[in-house]
Write a protein that holds these residues in place. Structure first.
Motif, PDB file in Angstrom:
ATOM      1  N   ALA A 199       0.820  -1.209   0.000  1.00 47.80           N
ATOM      2  CA  ALA A 199       0.000   0.000   0.000  1.00 47.80           C
ATOM      3  C   ALA A 199       0.852   1.256   0.000  1.00 47.80           C
ATOM      4  CB  ALA A 199      -0.927   0.000   1.220  1.00 47.80           C
ATOM      5  N   HIS A 200       2.157   1.102   0.189  1.00 52.32           N
ATOM      6  CA  HIS A 200       3.081   2.235   0.202  1.00 52.32           C
ATOM      7  C   HIS A 200       3.679   2.354  -1.197  1.00 52.32           C
ATOM      8  CE1 HIS A 200       6.139   4.600   2.849  1.00 52.32           C
ATOM      9  NE2 HIS A 200       6.018   5.138   1.651  1.00 52.32           N
ATOM     10  N   THR A 201       3.098   3.215  -2.010  1.00 48.14           N
ATOM     11  CA  THR A 201       3.486   3.288  -3.427  1.00 48.14           C
ATOM     12  C   THR A 201       4.241   4.562  -3.788  1.00 48.14           C
ATOM     13  OG1 THR A 201       1.339   4.251  -3.979  1.00 48.14           O
ATOM     14  CG2 THR A 201       1.543   1.844  -4.125  1.00 48.14           C
ATOM     15  N   GLU A 202       4.272   5.544  -2.885  1.00 51.56           N
ATOM     16  CA  GLU A 202       4.979   6.792  -3.166  1.00 51.56           C
ATOM     17  C   GLU A 202       5.914   7.110  -2.005  1.00 51.56           C
ATOM     18  OE1 GLU A 202       2.053   9.785  -3.718  1.00 51.56           O
ATOM     19  OE2 GLU A 202       1.278   8.943  -5.586  1.00 51.56           O
ATOM     20  N   GLN A 203       7.123   7.564  -2.329  1.00 55.25           N
ATOM     21  CA  GLN A 203       8.051   7.925  -1.266  1.00 55.25           C
ATOM     22  C   GLN A 203       9.083   8.929  -1.796  1.00 55.25           C
ATOM     23  OE1 GLN A 203       7.973   7.058   2.062  1.00 55.25           O
ATOM     24  NE2 GLN A 203       9.516   8.685   2.159  1.00 55.25           N
ATOM     25  N   TYR A 204       9.315   9.967  -1.003  1.00 46.42           N
ATOM     26  CA  TYR A 204      10.333  10.975  -1.303  1.00 46.42           C
ATOM     27  C   TYR A 204      11.528  10.740  -0.396  1.00 46.42           C
ATOM     28  CZ  TYR A 204      12.584  15.598  -1.302  1.00 46.42           C
ATOM     29  OH  TYR A 204      13.485  16.625  -1.378  1.00 46.42           O
ATOM     30  N   THR A 205      12.732  10.811  -0.951  1.00 47.18           N
ATOM     31  CA  THR A 205      13.947  10.716  -0.143  1.00 47.18           C
ATOM     32  C   THR A 205      14.880  11.862  -0.521  1.00 47.18           C
ATOM     33  OG1 THR A 205      14.884   9.156  -1.753  1.00 47.18           O
ATOM     34  CG2 THR A 205      13.883   8.217   0.225  1.00 47.18           C
ATOM     35  N   GLU A 206      15.666  12.303   0.466  1.00 45.53           N
ATOM     36  CA  GLU A 206      16.617  13.409   0.231  1.00 45.53           C
ATOM     37  C   GLU A 206      17.747  13.306   1.244  1.00 45.53           C
ATOM     38  OE1 GLU A 206      18.621  17.029   1.256  1.00 45.53           O
ATOM     39  OE2 GLU A 206      17.055  16.136   2.513  1.00 45.53           O
ATOM     40  N   LEU A 207      18.963  13.592   0.788  1.00 43.41           N
ATOM     41  CA  LEU A 207      20.097  13.700   1.694  1.00 43.41           C
ATOM     42  C   LEU A 207      21.125  14.639   1.065  1.00 43.41           C
ATOM     43  CD1 LEU A 207      21.344  12.825   4.355  1.00 43.41           C
ATOM     44  CD2 LEU A 207      22.492  10.967   3.138  1.00 43.41           C
ATOM     45  N   LEU A 213      12.265  10.527  -5.982  1.00 38.31           N
ATOM     46  CA  LEU A 213      10.823  10.353  -5.785  1.00 38.31           C
ATOM     47  C   LEU A 213      10.423   9.019  -6.404  1.00 38.31           C
ATOM     48  CD1 LEU A 213       8.067  11.450  -4.877  1.00 38.31           C
ATOM     49  CD2 LEU A 213       7.817  12.445  -7.152  1.00 38.31           C
ATOM     50  N   LEU A 214       9.845   8.166  -5.578  1.00 39.08           N
ATOM     51  CA  LEU A 214       9.362   6.866  -6.031  1.00 39.08           C
ATOM     52  C   LEU A 214       7.858   6.935  -6.217  1.00 39.08           C
ATOM     53  CD1 LEU A 214      10.203   3.788  -6.397  1.00 39.08           C
ATOM     54  CD2 LEU A 214       9.342   3.502  -4.062  1.00 39.08           C
ATOM     55  N   ASP A 215       7.380   6.456  -7.368  1.00 37.84           N
ATOM     56  CA  ASP A 215       5.946   6.389  -7.651  1.00 37.84           C
ATOM     57  C   ASP A 215       5.686   5.044  -8.308  1.00 37.84           C
ATOM     58  OD1 ASP A 215       3.332   6.663  -8.289  1.00 37.84           O
ATOM     59  OD2 ASP A 215       3.539   8.481  -9.476  1.00 37.84           O
ATOM     60  N   GLY A 216       5.297   4.063  -7.508  1.00 38.86           N
ATOM     61  CA  GLY A 216       5.136   2.714  -8.037  1.00 38.86           C
ATOM     62  C   GLY A 216       6.476   2.166  -8.495  1.00 38.86           C
ATOM     63  N   ASN A 217       6.533   1.725  -9.754  1.00 36.88           N
ATOM     64  CA  ASN A 217       7.785   1.209 -10.310  1.00 36.88           C
ATOM     65  C   ASN A 217       8.667   2.300 -10.910  1.00 36.88           C
ATOM     66  OD1 ASN A 217       7.360  -1.542  -9.719  1.00 36.88           O
ATOM     67  ND2 ASN A 217       6.047  -1.786 -11.513  1.00 36.88           N
ATOM     68  N   TRP A 218       8.164   3.535 -10.929  1.00 38.65           N
ATOM     69  CA  TRP A 218       8.939   4.634 -11.495  1.00 38.65           C
ATOM     70  C   TRP A 218       9.691   5.372 -10.391  1.00 38.65           C
ATOM     71  CZ3 TRP A 218       9.677   4.662 -16.504  1.00 38.65           C
ATOM     72  CH2 TRP A 218       8.712   4.078 -17.344  1.00 38.65           C
ATOM     73  N   LYS A 219      10.937   5.693 -10.676  1.00 38.79           N
ATOM     74  CA  LYS A 219      11.744   6.427  -9.711  1.00 38.79           C
ATOM     75  C   LYS A 219      12.496   7.538 -10.424  1.00 38.79           C
ATOM     76  CE  LYS A 219      15.408   5.950  -6.251  1.00 38.79           C
ATOM     77  NZ  LYS A 219      16.365   5.012  -5.604  1.00 38.79           N
ATOM     78  N   GLY A 233      20.890  21.233 -11.777  1.00 38.60           N
ATOM     79  CA  GLY A 233      21.134  19.872 -12.224  1.00 38.60           C
ATOM     80  C   GLY A 233      19.945  19.291 -12.972  1.00 38.60           C
ATOM     81  N   THR A 234      20.034  18.001 -13.243  1.00 42.89           N
ATOM     82  CA  THR A 234      19.016  17.314 -14.034  1.00 42.89           C
ATOM     83  C   THR A 234      18.408  16.174 -13.227  1.00 42.89           C
ATOM     84  OG1 THR A 234      20.688  15.830 -14.964  1.00 42.89           O
ATOM     85  CG2 THR A 234      20.192  17.850 -16.191  1.00 42.89           C
ATOM     86  N   TRP A 235      17.286  15.679 -13.727  1.00 41.92           N
ATOM     87  CA  TRP A 235      16.621  14.522 -13.147  1.00 41.92           C
ATOM     88  C   TRP A 235      16.804  13.329 -14.073  1.00 41.92           C
ATOM     89  CZ3 TRP A 235      13.866  14.153  -8.507  1.00 41.92           C
ATOM     90  CH2 TRP A 235      13.698  15.366  -7.812  1.00 41.92           C
ATOM     91  N   GLU A 236      16.836  12.145 -13.485  1.00 42.13           N
ATOM     92  CA  GLU A 236      16.917  10.896 -14.232  1.00 42.13           C
ATOM     93  C   GLU A 236      15.704  10.041 -13.856  1.00 42.13           C
ATOM     94  OE1 GLU A 236      21.804  10.839 -13.806  1.00 42.13           O
ATOM     95  OE2 GLU A 236      20.569   9.353 -12.745  1.00 42.13           O
ATOM     96  N   LEU A 237      15.191   9.289 -14.830  1.00 45.72           N
ATOM     97  CA  LEU A 237      13.986   8.487 -14.613  1.00 45.72           C
ATOM     98  C   LEU A 237      14.306   7.020 -14.837  1.00 45.72           C
ATOM     99  CD1 LEU A 237      10.918   8.509 -14.016  1.00 45.72           C
ATOM    100  CD2 LEU A 237      10.556   8.639 -16.497  1.00 45.72           C
ATOM    101  N   TYR A 238      13.886   6.168 -13.901  1.00 42.44           N
ATOM    102  CA  TYR A 238      14.164   4.738 -13.987  1.00 42.44           C
ATOM    103  C   TYR A 238      12.886   3.931 -13.816  1.00 42.44           C
ATOM    104  CZ  TYR A 238      18.961   6.257 -13.370  1.00 42.44           C
ATOM    105  OH  TYR A 238      20.161   6.893 -13.533  1.00 42.44           O
TER     106      TYR A 238
END
Length: 248
Positions: A199-207, A213-219, A233-238
């Motif tokens: 049920a935990h499908t979204e999560q933000y992390t920072e350090l 940012l995780l959204d299901g299988n997309w990060k 800077g830029t963002w990368e999608l996985y």
């Protein structure tokens, strides 16, 4: 490794031997605890959770250090370029009380395999850790269940999960002060039913300004710090379903 001098190999191996010894020490003492619980008849009804705080860290640099704060503090405090981030000590002292050490970055890479980079990064190498949860009386394994779960959980989920397993409701207030709403999402349901989705499908992390940012299988990952002195800077999608090690 093949490019290192024999003396370097001996030193680098000693760092990892001390690390392995520390892990072995934890393992032996965990067994002492579980043996005691079994001897007192409490093991079957004891919930044991075992996990780590983050992925392996590269703070030792390319060559490791026998003086941790010399290495760790040097970039932060504007020390001279010729500052010695290592202090020559007998390798036999590594693992003992006379040397506060950190192994070389290469061992961190090995420790995090197959995940990318290290602690302080928001790739998997910095954030993905193992977790074991045992409760023989309350979570007996059904036929065909190997006990392995692949669903996503975050550190904040552990607390509410333990409350649910124990059948305890969180306090609504203490001494008249309303309790804050908890962030975690309990995962006891898929501990019992392995086919259920998380049920935990979204999560933000920072350090240190590195974000993900995780959204299901997309990060989405912003691998470089932001803030004063840094470009945006830029963002990368996985796609973690196809590429769990974040390489494409």
């Amino acid at each position: 490794w093949d490019e290192l001098e024999a003396e370097q190999r001996q030193l680098f191996a000693r760092y990892m031997e001390a690390y392995a010894a520390a892990v072995d020490n934890v393992d032996q003492n965990l067994k002492r605890i579980t043996d005691h619980l079994k001897a007192t008849g409490e093991y079957e009804n004891t919930i044991i959770v075992f996990t780590s705080d983050n992925g392996a860290t590269a703070e030792g640099g390319d060559t490791g250090t026998r003086s941790y704060f010399s290495r760790f503090g040097a970039p932060r405090f504007g020390l001279p370029e010729d500052w010695d981030a290592d202090v020559a000590r007998d390798p036999e002292l590594i693992g003992g009380p006379q040397a506060y050490v950190h192994y070389p970055r290469g061992w961190a890479c090995a420790s995090n395999t197959p995940f990318r980079l290290y602690k302080m990064h928001t790739y998997g190498g910095g954030t993905r850790v193992p977790m074991l949860l045992s409760w023989p009386a309350g979570l007996p394994k059904a036929a065909g269940d190997d006990g392995i779960r692949h669903q996503y959980a975050y550190a904040t989920d552990v607390g509410p999960t333990l409350l649910n397993l124990a059948g305890v409701s969180p306090l609504e207030q203490r001494h008249g002060v309303p309790a804050q709403e908890t962030d975690g999402i309990p995962f006891d349901r898929w501990l019992r039913e392995p086919t259920l989705d998380s049920a935990h499908t979204e999560q933000y992390t920072e350090l240190n300004g590195r974000r993900a940012l995780l959204d299901g299988n997309w990060k989405a990952v912003a691998p470089e710090p932001n803030g004063p002195g840094w470009e945006q800077g830029t963002w990368e999608l996985y796609d973690l379903a196809a590429d769990p090690t974040e390489t494409v």
